[in-house]
Design a protein around this motif. Structure first.
Motif, mmCIF file in Angstrom:
data_model
loop_
_atom_site.group_PDB
_atom_site.id
_atom_site.type_symbol
_atom_site.label_atom_id
_atom_site.label_comp_id
_atom_site.label_asym_id
_atom_site.label_seq_id
_atom_site.Cartn_x
_atom_site.Cartn_y
_atom_site.Cartn_z
ATOM 1 N N LYS A 3 -7.783 5.881 0.187
ATOM 2 C CA LYS A 3 -8.310 5.719 -1.424
ATOM 3 C C LYS A 3 -8.207 4.311 -1.872
ATOM 4 C CE LYS A 3 -9.206 10.176 -1.955
ATOM 5 N NZ LYS A 3 -10.633 10.590 -2.344
ATOM 6 N N ILE A 4 -7.222 3.596 -1.287
ATOM 7 C CA ILE A 4 -6.929 2.153 -1.469
ATOM 8 C C ILE A 4 -6.716 1.499 -0.260
ATOM 9 C CG2 ILE A 4 -5.844 2.821 -3.705
ATOM 10 C CD1 ILE A 4 -3.099 2.389 -2.057
ATOM 11 N N ALA A 5 -6.763 0.141 -0.595
ATOM 12 C CA ALA A 5 -6.619 -0.940 0.497
ATOM 13 C C ALA A 5 -6.317 -2.229 -0.152
ATOM 14 C CB ALA A 5 -7.723 -1.291 1.477
ATOM 15 N N VAL A 6 -5.267 -2.971 0.216
ATOM 16 C CA VAL A 6 -4.816 -4.205 -0.391
ATOM 17 C C VAL A 6 -5.350 -5.378 0.648
ATOM 18 C CG1 VAL A 6 -2.769 -5.568 -0.686
ATOM 19 C CG2 VAL A 6 -2.703 -3.394 -1.382
ATOM 20 N N VAL A 7 -5.614 -6.350 -0.283
ATOM 21 C CA VAL A 7 -6.418 -7.570 0.216
ATOM 22 C C VAL A 7 -6.165 -8.801 -0.402
ATOM 23 C CG1 VAL A 7 -8.474 -6.548 1.012
ATOM 24 C CG2 VAL A 7 -8.576 -7.343 -1.138
ATOM 25 N N GLY A 8 -6.071 -9.967 0.209
ATOM 26 C CA GLY A 8 -5.868 -11.320 -0.531
ATOM 27 C C GLY A 8 -7.066 -11.751 -1.090
ATOM 28 N N GLU A 66 0.827 -1.172 0.027
ATOM 29 C CA GLU A 66 0.093 -0.108 -0.054
ATOM 30 C C GLU A 66 0.975 1.243 -0.132
ATOM 31 O OE1 GLU A 66 -3.844 -1.658 2.288
ATOM 32 O OE2 GLU A 66 -2.550 -0.527 3.363
ATOM 33 N N ALA A 67 2.056 1.158 0.768
ATOM 34 C CA ALA A 67 2.908 2.426 0.797
ATOM 35 C C ALA A 67 3.433 2.680 -0.389
ATOM 36 C CB ALA A 67 3.833 2.281 1.911
ATOM 37 N N ILE A 68 3.757 1.620 -1.237
ATOM 38 C CA ILE A 68 4.450 2.006 -2.550
ATOM 39 C C ILE A 68 3.463 2.486 -3.384
ATOM 40 C CG2 ILE A 68 5.925 0.849 -4.393
ATOM 41 C CD1 ILE A 68 7.025 -1.118 -2.355
ATOM 42 N N ILE A 69 2.249 1.769 -3.477
ATOM 43 C CA ILE A 69 1.231 2.113 -4.602
ATOM 44 C C ILE A 69 0.777 3.567 -4.261
ATOM 45 C CG2 ILE A 69 -1.047 1.881 -5.055
ATOM 46 C CD1 ILE A 69 -1.023 -1.033 -4.517
ATOM 47 N N SER A 70 0.869 3.909 -2.752
ATOM 48 C CA SER A 70 0.288 5.498 -2.512
ATOM 49 C C SER A 70 1.393 6.375 -3.105
ATOM 50 C CB SER A 70 0.283 5.711 -1.130
ATOM 51 O OG SER A 70 -0.604 4.895 -0.634
ATOM 52 N N THR A 127 -10.167 -0.019 -4.555
ATOM 53 C CA THR A 127 -9.757 1.302 -5.143
ATOM 54 C C THR A 127 -10.953 2.157 -5.291
ATOM 55 O OG1 THR A 127 -8.634 2.611 -6.688
ATOM 56 C CG2 THR A 127 -9.428 0.313 -7.348
ATOM 57 N N THR A 128 -10.916 3.490 -4.834
ATOM 58 C CA THR A 128 -12.050 4.334 -5.259
ATOM 59 C C THR A 128 -11.767 5.249 -6.376
ATOM 60 O OG1 THR A 128 -11.276 6.175 -3.762
ATOM 61 C CG2 THR A 128 -12.716 4.287 -2.910
ATOM 62 N N ILE A 129 -10.598 5.035 -7.017
ATOM 63 C CA ILE A 129 -9.941 5.965 -8.009
ATOM 64 C C ILE A 129 -9.733 5.400 -9.177
ATOM 65 C CG2 ILE A 129 -9.147 7.554 -6.417
ATOM 66 C CD1 ILE A 129 -6.291 6.358 -6.970
ATOM 67 N N SER A 134 6.841 -9.108 -8.765
ATOM 68 C CA SER A 134 5.860 -9.194 -9.673
ATOM 69 C C SER A 134 4.667 -9.907 -8.701
ATOM 70 C CB SER A 134 5.977 -10.039 -10.729
ATOM 71 O OG SER A 134 4.925 -10.224 -11.563
ATOM 72 N N LEU A 135 5.444 -10.636 -7.723
ATOM 73 C CA LEU A 135 4.377 -11.607 -6.998
ATOM 74 C C LEU A 135 3.720 -10.447 -5.915
ATOM 75 C CD1 LEU A 135 3.916 -14.613 -6.651
ATOM 76 C CD2 LEU A 135 5.363 -14.479 -4.718
ATOM 77 N N TRP A 136 4.086 -9.559 -5.828
ATOM 78 C CA TRP A 136 3.470 -8.688 -4.547
ATOM 79 C C TRP A 136 2.599 -7.688 -5.452
ATOM 80 C CZ3 TRP A 136 7.242 -6.680 0.026
ATOM 81 C CH2 TRP A 136 7.813 -7.766 0.407
ATOM 82 N N CYS A 137 2.734 -7.571 -6.656
ATOM 83 C CA CYS A 137 1.715 -6.447 -7.480
ATOM 84 C C CYS A 137 0.381 -6.998 -7.498
ATOM 85 C CB CYS A 137 2.441 -6.237 -8.672
ATOM 86 S SG CYS A 137 3.958 -5.411 -8.670
ATOM 87 N N PRO A 138 -0.746 -6.015 -7.402
ATOM 88 C CA PRO A 138 -2.106 -6.139 -7.432
ATOM 89 C C PRO A 138 -2.326 -6.986 -8.800
ATOM 90 C CG PRO A 138 -1.876 -4.096 -6.484
ATOM 91 C CD PRO A 138 -0.477 -4.556 -7.185
ATOM 92 N N LYS A 139 -3.157 -8.270 -8.601
ATOM 93 C CA LYS A 139 -3.488 -8.643 -9.909
ATOM 94 C C LYS A 139 -4.861 -8.567 -10.465
ATOM 95 C CE LYS A 139 -3.443 -13.612 -11.346
ATOM 96 N NZ LYS A 139 -3.473 -15.346 -10.847
ATOM 97 N N ILE A 140 -5.592 -7.750 -9.645
ATOM 98 C CA ILE A 140 -6.795 -7.192 -10.004
ATOM 99 C C ILE A 140 -7.244 -6.110 -9.347
ATOM 100 C CG2 ILE A 140 -7.986 -9.353 -10.812
ATOM 101 C CD1 ILE A 140 -9.649 -9.526 -8.264
ATOM 102 N N PHE A 141 -8.145 -5.118 -9.620
ATOM 103 C CA PHE A 141 -8.686 -3.990 -9.358
ATOM 104 C C PHE A 141 -10.101 -4.387 -8.757
ATOM 105 C CE2 PHE A 141 -6.239 -0.011 -10.845
ATOM 106 C CZ PHE A 141 -5.109 -0.538 -10.189
ATOM 107 N N ILE A 142 -10.572 -3.920 -7.605
ATOM 108 C CA ILE A 142 -11.695 -4.013 -7.128
ATOM 109 C C ILE A 142 -12.448 -2.863 -6.835
ATOM 110 C CG2 ILE A 142 -13.390 -5.107 -5.561
ATOM 111 C CD1 ILE A 142 -11.285 -7.097 -4.941
#
Length: 267
Positions: free
Chosen positions: A191-196, A175-179, A210-212, A235-243
């Motif tokens: 604006k964002i939150a990471v989930v598994g 989340e910190a790096i995405i922000s 994500t709201t954006i 790559s394993l840590w990067c989001p695979k999908i947006f919700i």
């Protein structure tokens, strides 16, 4: 920064904080005296660590009479980023979150505690007690490590990690790096939150509430993945999908509503 923003630091001489988060560095620098932090758990009474950060923290060492001459070791009295050293009588061990096997104390893992001030269990709830107390050790649910001088560092909650292909991925770090990449650091509203989310191949995958995002969220997700990998994120840590969601679930305390996020991700 929340509660710190309106502090009159010119009149403040001492401050005490009891939780797992450390005060911002600008607060430590501007205090005229000291900042005391203590790690407090609902299951401990009253605390398990204590840490006094002085305004000269950059050179915060305790010297013996001959230390300056090099005849005695230099012992740190505090360490920025740490929640301090354990109080007397507290035992600690670290286990690997993925395998639950014992791990070196200086490696990142699940923190277990034992001591006279750790609670014996939940009242009238043996099932929950057995989940968190095993062979006399209390599973705090926190992820952290100790350094060579015995300072404890809290690096996240186990509930905010995903086990992907045998690797533990910290949601808060992602989340910190995405922000940073999306320029959200200055935002006061989350604006964002990471989930598994379940993944057939790896067991779990990272999803981003994500709201954006716009109408082209699949492409936006791909673009974000490339930006994150440019920042050095695996790559394993990067989001695979947006919700997409209208808002990120939050608790009344101001903390992220993890269960609410998980419900959104499961819809």
């Amino acid at each position: 920064l929340g509660v710190y923003e309106n502090l009159d630091t010119q009149r403040l001489s001492h401050a005490v904080q009891c939780n797992t988060q450390n005060p911002p560095n600008f607060i430590i620098r501007t205090l005229s005296k000291s900042f005391i932090t203590a790690l407090h758990l609902d299951q401990s009474c009253p605390s398990i660590t204590v840490h006094k950060t002085t305004t000269d923290y950059l050179i915060s060492f305790e010297f013996s009479a001959n230390a300056m001459s090099g005849d005695a070791p230099v012992i740190r009295s505090n360490q920025i980023g740490s929640v301090g050293k354990f109080l007397p009588g507290i035992a600690v061990k670290i286990t690997n979150p993925a395998t639950e096997k014992p791990a070196p104390i200086d490696t990142q893992g699940t923190i277990w505690l034992r001591g006279a001030n750790i609670f014996p269990g939940y009242l009238n709830n043996n099932k929950k007690t057995k989940e968190v107390i095993i062979d006399g050790w209390f599973n705090t649910g926190d992820i952290g490590r100790l350094d060579d001088d015995g300072f404890l560092y809290i690096e996240g909650r186990l509930s905010r990690f995903s086990k992907i292909g045998g690797e533990m991925v910290p949601h808060e770090t992602v989340e910190a790096i995405i922000s940073k990449v999306l320029g959200l650091d200055a935002e006061t509203e989350r604006k964002i939150a990471v989930v598994g989310v379940p993944d057939e191949k790896k067991g779990e995958a990272i999803a981003l509430l994500t709201t954006i995002c716009g109408d082209t969220r699949e492409q936006e997700c791909i673009d974000l993945r490339y930006k994150l990998m440019d920042e050095g994120l695996p790559s394993l840590w990067c989001p695979k999908i947006f919700i997409p969601t209208d808002e990120i679930p939050m608790l009344a305390s101001g903390k992220l509503d993890i269960k609410g996020c998980q419900r959104l991700a499961g819809q």
